[in-house]
Enzyme design. Structure first.
Site, PDB file in Angstrom:
ATOM      1  N   GLU A   1      14.260  75.608  39.436  1.00 25.20           N
ATOM      2  CA  GLU A   1      14.494  74.159  39.446  1.00 25.20           C
ATOM      3  C   GLU A   1      13.677  73.500  40.558  1.00 25.20           C
ATOM      4  OE1 GLU A   1      18.359  71.179  39.979  1.00 25.20           O
ATOM      5  OE2 GLU A   1      18.396  73.227  40.770  1.00 25.20           O
TER       6      GLU A   1
ATOM      7  N   LYS B   1      17.673  67.340  32.436  1.00 24.37           N
ATOM      8  CA  LYS B   1      19.032  67.778  32.728  1.00 24.37           C
ATOM      9  C   LYS B   1      20.033  66.717  32.278  1.00 24.37           C
ATOM     10  CE  LYS B   1      21.822  69.488  36.627  1.00 24.37           C
ATOM     11  NZ  LYS B   1      21.826  69.737  38.086  1.00 24.37           N
TER      12      LYS B   1
ATOM     13  N   CYS C   1      20.458  74.432  36.627  1.00 23.73           N
ATOM     14  CA  CYS C   1      21.402  74.591  37.728  1.00 23.73           C
ATOM     15  C   CYS C   1      22.858  74.467  37.264  1.00 23.73           C
ATOM     16  CB  CYS C   1      21.070  73.593  38.832  1.00 23.73           C
ATOM     17  SG  CYS C   1      21.927  73.927  40.395  1.00 23.73           S
TER      18      CYS C   1
END
Length: 529
Positions: A294, A357, A407
């Site tokens: 990330e 995301k 994440c």
């Protein structure tokens, strides 16, 4: 005429007498002593979580909770029993949040008490609701453990979506320590593991009642029979399902960039070139994809052609680079949007695909109620991140279809595959756990990601900035690892997926049905001694 008890009868009754004495001592606690005991047992129980994995601590802590809850005379006291216990559980389980705030202590250090103790207090509300619900339902006798375990499972599930959700360190997470037991997640997911754990952990509390054979059998069946049965079934599953390779090799890169230097202007290009150099080590021509963590590329790659081309040099011949980086979809807008993205680049830096995301971290990537709360988000930049459209299945040249998870997204069992998307062949979790240093956080995050692989029957590749980088097969077996705090690469073959598991087919419906059934059985037997 009453005959003296035989030595075997006295021996059989001894666990009951010890339990009755312990329960009586806890029931006698009042005021601050009672609250301190609850917090202490919650703290002790959290030692069962990764990386400590002291599993025997949990039944001790949960049994004490049941006895203290038994003594609650009012609704308020019943709620408080779960809340104080949960506060201790989360304080130890979430202490690592302080590491993220200490990356810039002058700006964010003041938030540590609110982030650790305040968030723990908020999460403990769900456990308080579980003990309150069981109290309101009149759970008593042998059935009370089943009712409380069901209420606890429902509270854990509620915690996964209420207020955007935060299912970190749910009770079932402790089975990271036992891969065979973890296989139950393929059928009932995390919530089924929570139900199993609560039933087994609370069952010894039944020994504080009348010393009857029936009570002993029930306590033993729940406390030992359930975990042993799950372990046996899981061991058979692991033995029957060898890892099947696809012939596709991945290179996972762990660059170990210090969080405080990632966005320093004079160091960003050096970080990018170091990641490229790591990626081009011997053997790069044997892999189909190089995977960075990330935000590994500290540039807005959609706007920065030169640095995107630099990053593309890390792609293997004829393959792709998958890297996390930020994205400004429309920089000229009056209110520009910022996305935390995963880019797929070819060898010349052309963008093949991008994923934004969708499940963002409150206060980390955006500030809820920003007009009321005049504080900055913790991650880089002044602009709040904007969520993407949701889970996506990406199809890239030379690779099986994959579902990306950035994440935090690896925490949510129901968000692995989009409802309108085809089933992927593997999961990809890119993360920057460098925020959490060498704390328990990265181990707990990995435990959540590994369970997602088991739940879905899909292999999962995980690239982390400072660790832990790994690849697990569809049953959660690790095929390689770069340890926390190390720098390096991991070349590993991608396993083949399994057919959809029961949990992949039915989702949360099955474990929630099991929890309701368990609660109904408990209520039906609540008058049993």
């Amino acid at each position: 005429m009453r005959h003296p008890a035989s030595s075997s009868e006295r021996l059989a009754a001894r666990p009951f007498s010890l339990a009755q004495a312990a329960a009586a001592r806890l029931a006698a606690l009042t005021g601050w002593r009672r609250r301190l005991a609850l917090v202490g047992f919650g703290l002790f129980g959290a030692l069962a979580l990764p990386p400590w994995s002291l599993l025997p601590a949990l039944p001790v802590a949960l049994t004490a909770l049941v006895w203290l809850w038994d003594a609650a005379p009012t609704r308020r006291a019943a709620f408080a029993a779960g809340w104080w216990w949960g506060w201790g559980w989360f304080i130890l389980g979430l202490y690592w949040i302080s590491h993220a705030l200490l990356t810039d202590p002058l700006r964010f250090g003041w938030m540590i008490p609110f982030a650790v103790f305040g968030l723990s207090a908020l999460m403990a509300v769900f456990y308080g609701l579980a003990t309150l619900l069981a109290h309101l339902l009149g759970a008593r006798g042998l059935g009370r453990v089943a009712v409380l375990a069901a209420a606890w499972t429902l509270a854990e599930w509620l915690r996964s979506w209420a207020l955007t959700g935060f299912p970190w360190n749910a009770l079932g997470s402790v089975w990271e320590a036992s891969l065979p037991v973890l296989q139950s997640g393929a059928v009932a997911g995390l919530w089924g593991l929570c139900l199993l754990t609560a039933l087994a952990g609370m069952a010894p509390a039944l020994l504080a009642g009348p010393a009857t054979p029936r009570r002993a059998v029930v306590a033993l069946a729940l406390a030992l029979g359930l975990p042993l049965g799950a372990w046996t079934a899981g061991s058979l599953r692991l033995a029957a399902q060898p890892t099947v390779e696809t012939g596709i090799k991945l290179r996972l890169v762990q660059p170990r960039i210090a969080q405080g230097t990632k966005w320093v202007e004079g160091l960003r290009e050096r970080h990018l070139l170091e990641a490229v150099t790591l990626s081009r080590q011997p053997g790069a021509d044997q892999v189909k994809a190089v995977i960075w963590p990330e935000a590994a590329a500290p540039f807005y790659l959609n706007l920065d052609g030169p640095h995107r081309a630099w990053a593309g040099m890390a792609a293997p011949p004829g393959g792709v680079l998958l890297t996390g980086a930020l994205r400004l979809p429309d920089p000229d807008a009056a209110s520009p949007h910022l996305a935390n993205s995963l880019y797929a680049l070819d060898g010349i830096g052309e963008m093949l695909a991008v994923y934004d995301k969708a499940h963002l971290v409150p206060f980390g990537e955006y500030v809820p109620l920003r007009r009321i709360l005049p504080i900055a988000k913790i991650t880089h930049g002044a602009i709040d991140f904007t969520p993407g459209p949701g889970p996506r299945t990406l199809t890239l040249p030379g690779l099986p279809p994959l579902s990306p998870l950035i994440c935090y997204e690896a925490l949510f069992p129901a968000e692995m595959v989009g409802a309108d998307q085809p089933r992927p062949d593997w999961l990809l979790n890119v993360t920057d756990d460098g925020w959490f240093g060498l704390s328990a956080g990265p181990y707990q995050h990995l435990a959540a990601a590994r369970l997602r692989a088991v739940e879905q029957g899909l292999p999962l590749a995980r690239a982390a900035n400072t660790g832990i980088t790994t690849l697990v097969d569809p049953l959660g077996r690790e095929l390689g690892r770069i340890a926390l705090g190390e720098r390096g690469i991991l070349d590993v073959a991608l396993p083949a997926p399994l057919p959809p598991t029961p949990y992949a087919r039915f989702g949360d419906a099955l474990p929630l049905l099991l929890a309701l059934l368990c609660g109904a059985i408990g209520l039906a037997t609540r008058k049993t001694c």
